[in-house]
Design a protein around this motif. Structure first.
Motif, PDB file in Angstrom:
ATOM      1  N   LEU A  87      23.757  25.799   2.418  1.00  0.00           N
ATOM      2  CA  LEU A  87      22.466  26.257   1.920  1.00  0.00           C
ATOM      3  C   LEU A  87      21.499  25.111   1.651  1.00  0.00           C
ATOM      4  O   LEU A  87      20.308  25.348   1.390  1.00  0.00           O
ATOM      5  CB  LEU A  87      22.657  27.076   0.634  1.00  0.00           C
ATOM      6  N   PHE A  88      22.012  23.878   1.674  1.00  0.00           N
ATOM      7  CA  PHE A  88      21.149  22.730   1.419  1.00  0.00           C
ATOM      8  C   PHE A  88      21.571  21.604   2.351  1.00  0.00           C
ATOM      9  O   PHE A  88      22.772  21.331   2.510  1.00  0.00           O
ATOM     10  CB  PHE A  88      21.259  22.277  -0.045  1.00  0.00           C
ATOM     11  N   ARG A  89      20.592  20.945   2.972  1.00  0.00           N
ATOM     12  CA  ARG A  89      20.894  19.890   3.941  1.00  0.00           C
ATOM     13  C   ARG A  89      21.588  18.716   3.259  1.00  0.00           C
ATOM     14  O   ARG A  89      21.106  18.206   2.237  1.00  0.00           O
ATOM     15  CB  ARG A  89      19.612  19.389   4.605  1.00  0.00           C
ATOM     16  N   GLU A  90      22.694  18.272   3.828  1.00  0.00           N
ATOM     17  CA  GLU A  90      23.425  17.161   3.239  1.00  0.00           C
ATOM     18  C   GLU A  90      22.625  15.861   3.295  1.00  0.00           C
ATOM     19  O   GLU A  90      22.624  15.080   2.334  1.00  0.00           O
ATOM     20  CB  GLU A  90      24.772  16.970   3.951  1.00  0.00           C
ATOM     21  N   ASP A  91      21.899  15.632   4.417  1.00  0.00           N
ATOM     22  CA  ASP A  91      21.128  14.398   4.523  1.00  0.00           C
ATOM     23  C   ASP A  91      19.969  14.378   3.529  1.00  0.00           C
ATOM     24  O   ASP A  91      19.632  13.330   2.960  1.00  0.00           O
ATOM     25  CB  ASP A  91      20.619  14.174   5.956  1.00  0.00           C
ATOM     26  N   PHE A 110      20.067  15.957   0.602  1.00  0.00           N
ATOM     27  CA  PHE A 110      20.721  15.736  -0.688  1.00  0.00           C
ATOM     28  C   PHE A 110      20.918  14.247  -0.954  1.00  0.00           C
ATOM     29  O   PHE A 110      20.617  13.753  -2.052  1.00  0.00           O
ATOM     30  CB  PHE A 110      22.068  16.467  -0.730  1.00  0.00           C
ATOM     31  N   HIS A 111      21.406  13.509   0.038  1.00  0.00           N
ATOM     32  CA  HIS A 111      21.648  12.081  -0.159  1.00  0.00           C
ATOM     33  C   HIS A 111      20.344  11.307  -0.312  1.00  0.00           C
ATOM     34  O   HIS A 111      20.306  10.304  -1.030  1.00  0.00           O
ATOM     35  CB  HIS A 111      22.479  11.527   1.000  1.00  0.00           C
ATOM     36  N   ARG A 112      19.261  11.766   0.341  1.00  0.00           N
ATOM     37  CA  ARG A 112      17.959  11.143   0.156  1.00  0.00           C
ATOM     38  C   ARG A 112      17.452  11.316  -1.277  1.00  0.00           C
ATOM     39  O   ARG A 112      16.832  10.414  -1.851  1.00  0.00           O
ATOM     40  CB  ARG A 112      16.939  11.764   1.114  1.00  0.00           C
ATOM     41  N   LEU A 113      17.696  12.500  -1.839  1.00  0.00           N
ATOM     42  CA  LEU A 113      17.209  12.797  -3.190  1.00  0.00           C
ATOM     43  C   LEU A 113      18.117  12.221  -4.273  1.00  0.00           C
ATOM     44  O   LEU A 113      17.658  11.839  -5.348  1.00  0.00           O
ATOM     45  CB  LEU A 113      17.096  14.312  -3.388  1.00  0.00           C
ATOM     46  N   ASN A 114      19.403  12.161  -3.986  1.00  0.00           N
ATOM     47  CA  ASN A 114      20.403  11.813  -4.998  1.00  0.00           C
ATOM     48  C   ASN A 114      20.611  10.294  -5.072  1.00  0.00           C
ATOM     49  O   ASN A 114      21.729   9.809  -5.081  1.00  0.00           O
ATOM     50  CB  ASN A 114      21.728  12.520  -4.672  1.00  0.00           C
ATOM     51  N   VAL A 115      19.508   9.539  -5.131  1.00  0.00           N
ATOM     52  CA  VAL A 115      19.607   8.087  -5.258  1.00  0.00           C
ATOM     53  C   VAL A 115      20.013   7.731  -6.687  1.00  0.00           C
ATOM     54  O   VAL A 115      20.973   7.006  -6.925  1.00  0.00           O
ATOM     55  CB  VAL A 115      18.269   7.421  -4.880  1.00  0.00           C
ATOM     56  N   ILE A 116      19.278   8.244  -7.646  1.00  0.00           N
ATOM     57  CA  ILE A 116      19.614   8.115  -9.069  1.00  0.00           C
ATOM     58  C   ILE A 116      19.622   9.520  -9.643  1.00  0.00           C
ATOM     59  O   ILE A 116      18.690  10.294  -9.417  1.00  0.00           O
ATOM     60  CB  ILE A 116      18.580   7.258  -9.826  1.00  0.00           C
ATOM     61  N   ARG A 117      20.667   9.849 -10.386  1.00  0.00           N
ATOM     62  CA  ARG A 117      20.750  11.189 -10.981  1.00  0.00           C
ATOM     63  C   ARG A 117      20.733  11.093 -12.494  1.00  0.00           C
ATOM     64  O   ARG A 117      21.409  10.248 -13.077  1.00  0.00           O
ATOM     65  CB  ARG A 117      22.001  11.922 -10.515  1.00  0.00           C
ATOM     66  N   ILE A 118      19.952  11.971 -13.114  1.00  0.00           N
ATOM     67  CA  ILE A 118      19.910  12.072 -14.573  1.00  0.00           C
ATOM     68  C   ILE A 118      20.322  13.482 -14.956  1.00  0.00           C
ATOM     69  O   ILE A 118      19.747  14.462 -14.460  1.00  0.00           O
ATOM     70  CB  ILE A 118      18.499  11.769 -15.122  1.00  0.00           C
ATOM     71  N   HIS A 119      21.317  13.606 -15.831  1.00  0.00           N
ATOM     72  CA  HIS A 119      21.751  14.922 -16.310  1.00  0.00           C
ATOM     73  C   HIS A 119      21.127  15.189 -17.674  1.00  0.00           C
ATOM     74  O   HIS A 119      21.289  14.391 -18.605  1.00  0.00           O
ATOM     75  CB  HIS A 119      23.270  14.992 -16.424  1.00  0.00           C
ATOM     76  N   VAL A 120      20.404  16.294 -17.781  1.00  0.00           N
ATOM     77  CA  VAL A 120      19.814  16.695 -19.059  1.00  0.00           C
ATOM     78  C   VAL A 120      20.770  17.691 -19.714  1.00  0.00           C
ATOM     79  O   VAL A 120      21.036  18.756 -19.153  1.00  0.00           O
ATOM     80  CB  VAL A 120      18.421  17.334 -18.861  1.00  0.00           C
ATOM     81  N   PRO A 121      21.306  17.373 -20.892  1.00  0.00           N
ATOM     82  CA  PRO A 121      22.332  18.231 -21.492  1.00  0.00           C
ATOM     83  C   PRO A 121      21.778  19.557 -21.972  1.00  0.00           C
ATOM     84  O   PRO A 121      20.598  19.678 -22.330  1.00  0.00           O
ATOM     85  CB  PRO A 121      22.833  17.392 -22.676  1.00  0.00           C
ATOM     86  N   ALA A 122      22.640  20.563 -21.970  1.00  0.00           N
ATOM     87  CA  ALA A 122      22.294  21.856 -22.557  1.00  0.00           C
ATOM     88  C   ALA A 122      22.161  21.701 -24.074  1.00  0.00           C
ATOM     89  O   ALA A 122      22.726  20.788 -24.680  1.00  0.00           O
ATOM     90  CB  ALA A 122      23.378  22.880 -22.227  1.00  0.00           C
ATOM     91  N   LEU A 123      21.422  22.587 -24.700  1.00  0.00           N
ATOM     92  CA  LEU A 123      21.201  22.491 -26.138  1.00  0.00           C
ATOM     93  C   LEU A 123      22.512  22.611 -26.911  1.00  0.00           C
ATOM     94  O   LEU A 123      22.692  21.962 -27.940  1.00  0.00           O
ATOM     95  CB  LEU A 123      20.202  23.568 -26.590  1.00  0.00           C
TER      96      LEU A 123
END
Length: 483
Positions: free
Chosen positions: A292-296, A298-311
């Motif tokens: 459902l999402f292009r792997e290439d 995904f890798h272009r976007l996923n250079v730096i990932r930040i996770h925002v925690p749930a409340l």
């Protein structure tokens, strides 16, 4: 590290100076302590240490002003900023001022020693970068360890143009993080353009992103610049990127690769300089596996990932957010600010908050309008919230049936294998609870868990937990859990 390496500690709190001096000396590191920044600057006229630890909040010259002076006159000196005020303003200011690292109090002594060793290694290898501007605009509220990781990431990226992917549940504040990344970046004076890809009809999304020429389709009576052109020189925030249609994923990939695109109906390429910040509440890796999402992409976007925690993962921030949103609602509506009773605060801190921070903000607006008096009582809460208190001690024993219900829901929704999510989450809960029980003493917490201390430390690292920010997060050997 040899005994020849010399560290300076600057803090107006004598107990912090004593703990750090004792711990660092025991690690074979020579330490000189100062109670004020001015004393350290005078001493710098005579000698220079290998690294320096300084508090931010001190009488007279504060740590950020000292950092600025040091970066001007001693740019090769690594500086570690210590603070008990774990807010975005301090984190970004410290990093933009050229700090080597940001160390929140309370801290684990072992981690402080490790940080000092790395600072000295840096001193041997290279100098620090020149200082940046000190932008003091506070924008995200949070003191929980999980939020400190977000603040650190924003600070580390403050000089960067790099692509960032923000993930987190709906309502956690992903757009706030994107705004902060932009405002603390070299593009801050250029546009910040946001687009929720899930909110735009599929047949209009291409035109929204790339614009169109006059007559490109029925109703296109004039040429229109798309979001990419509007964001030229600045930042384009693509929210809910996981919902982007496949054909537009292909076009977006080309723009990221080439920096240019064609308007709908256009024949001339348009070149832009745009930083992409994307966000999603979905598991993009799972969507890639499902086709459902292009792997290439995904890798272009996923250079730096930040996770925002749930409340629910940062419950200690709920009282801060509650006060902030009640104040904002009162100003917005032009009425007297409502004050929650202690029982209300306690009850709200125990809820699961499936809508996260956005749900809490909406509740504060509702209470500002609907609560009959100035003080908010438990029975002023919406009926659906009055019966959602956190599990009592007796109910907590039935965790297995709760886990089974969770597993059933997850299986119905699809996604990654259950154990890939459940085991790390289970271990985090067990570690956090054991550390709370022992006041942060790792040796004792490891014994309660049935592990050795080394195993506990390895698990904390593998699970990307913040040992310095864990409840009572000191080592227990040195009592460094002081504010």
């Amino acid at each position: 590290m040899t005994e020849h390496e010399h560290i300076w500690v600057i803090d107006d709190d004598r107990s912090i100076r004593w703990v750090l001096e004792r711990a660092l000396n025991r690690a074979g590191i020579r330490v000189t302590c100062f109670a004020a920044a001015g004393e350290a600057l005078e001493a710098l006229e005579r000698e220079t240490p290998d690294a320096l630890l300084t508090d931010i909040r001190m009488p007279g010259m504060d740590g950020l002003e000292l950092l600025s002076r040091l970066q001007r006159d001693h740019p090769q000196l690594p500086v570690i900023i210590m603070t008990a005020h774990s807010d975005l303003e301090s984190a970004v200011s410290a990093y933009q001022g050229g700090a080597f690292e940001y160390l929140p109090k309370p801290f684990d002594v072992d981690d402080a020693i490790s940080l000092v060793r790395r600072a000295c290694q840096l001193r041997r290898e290279r100098g620090r970068e020149a200082p940046g501007e000190d932008d003091r605009t506070p924008e995200i509220i949070g003191e929980a360890p999980a939020m400190q990781e977000v603040f650190r990431a924003i600070g580390r990226l403050s000089r960067s143009h790099i692509t960032v992917l923000i993930n987190g549940e709906s309502g956690t504040g992903k757009e706030l993080v994107a705004h902060a990344l932009h405002r603390h970046s070299p593009r801050a004076q250029k546009p910040f353009i946001a687009l929720n890809t899930a909110a735009i009809p599929r047949d209009l999304l291409e035109s929204e992103l790339f614009g169109h020429e006059k007559g490109a389709f029925t109703g296109a009576q004039n040429a229109r610049r798309g979001r990419f052109e509007q964001a030229d020189g600045g930042t384009l925030f693509l929210d809910e990127i996981g919902d982007m249609p496949a054909e537009l994923q292909t076009r977006l990939l080309r723009v990221l690769a080439d920096g240019e695109f064609y308007r709908v109906g256009g024949h001339l390429p348009v070149k832009v300089d745009v930083r992409i910040i994307a966000a999603t509440h979905q598991d993009l890796e799972a969507r890639v596996r499902q086709g459902l999402f292009r792997e290439d992409l995904f890798h272009r976007l996923n250079v730096i990932r930040i996770h925002v925690p749930a409340l629910r993962e940062r419950r200690e921030d709920i009282p801060l957010l509650l006060d902030h949103f009640l104040g904002a609602a009162a100003r917005e509506l032009g009425v007297e600010r409502k004050v929650p009773q202690a029982a209300v605060r306690e009850h709200l801190a125990g809820l699961d908050w499936p809508g996260n921070v956005r749900q809490l903000e909406n509740l504060c607006r509702w209470l500002t309008v609907m609560a009959s008096g100035r003080e908010i009582h438990p029975d002023d809460l919406p009926p659906e919230m009055q019966g959602q208190a956190a599990p009592a001690q007796g109910e907590a024993a039935d965790w297995e049936s709760g886990l089974a219900r969770w597993a059933e829901r997850e299986l119905a929704r699809g996604g990654p294998p259950l154990l890939e999510r459940a085991l790390p989450a289970f271990e985090r809960v067990m570690i956090r609870t054991a550390l709370e029980r022992t006041g942060g003493r790792r040796q004792d917490a490891a014994r309660l868990l049935g592990w050795g201390r080394n195993t506990l430390t390895r698990k904390i690292n593998e699970l990307h937990m913040d040992p310095g920010g864990e409840p009572g997060g000191n080592s227990g050997n040195d009592g460094a859990g002081m504010d």
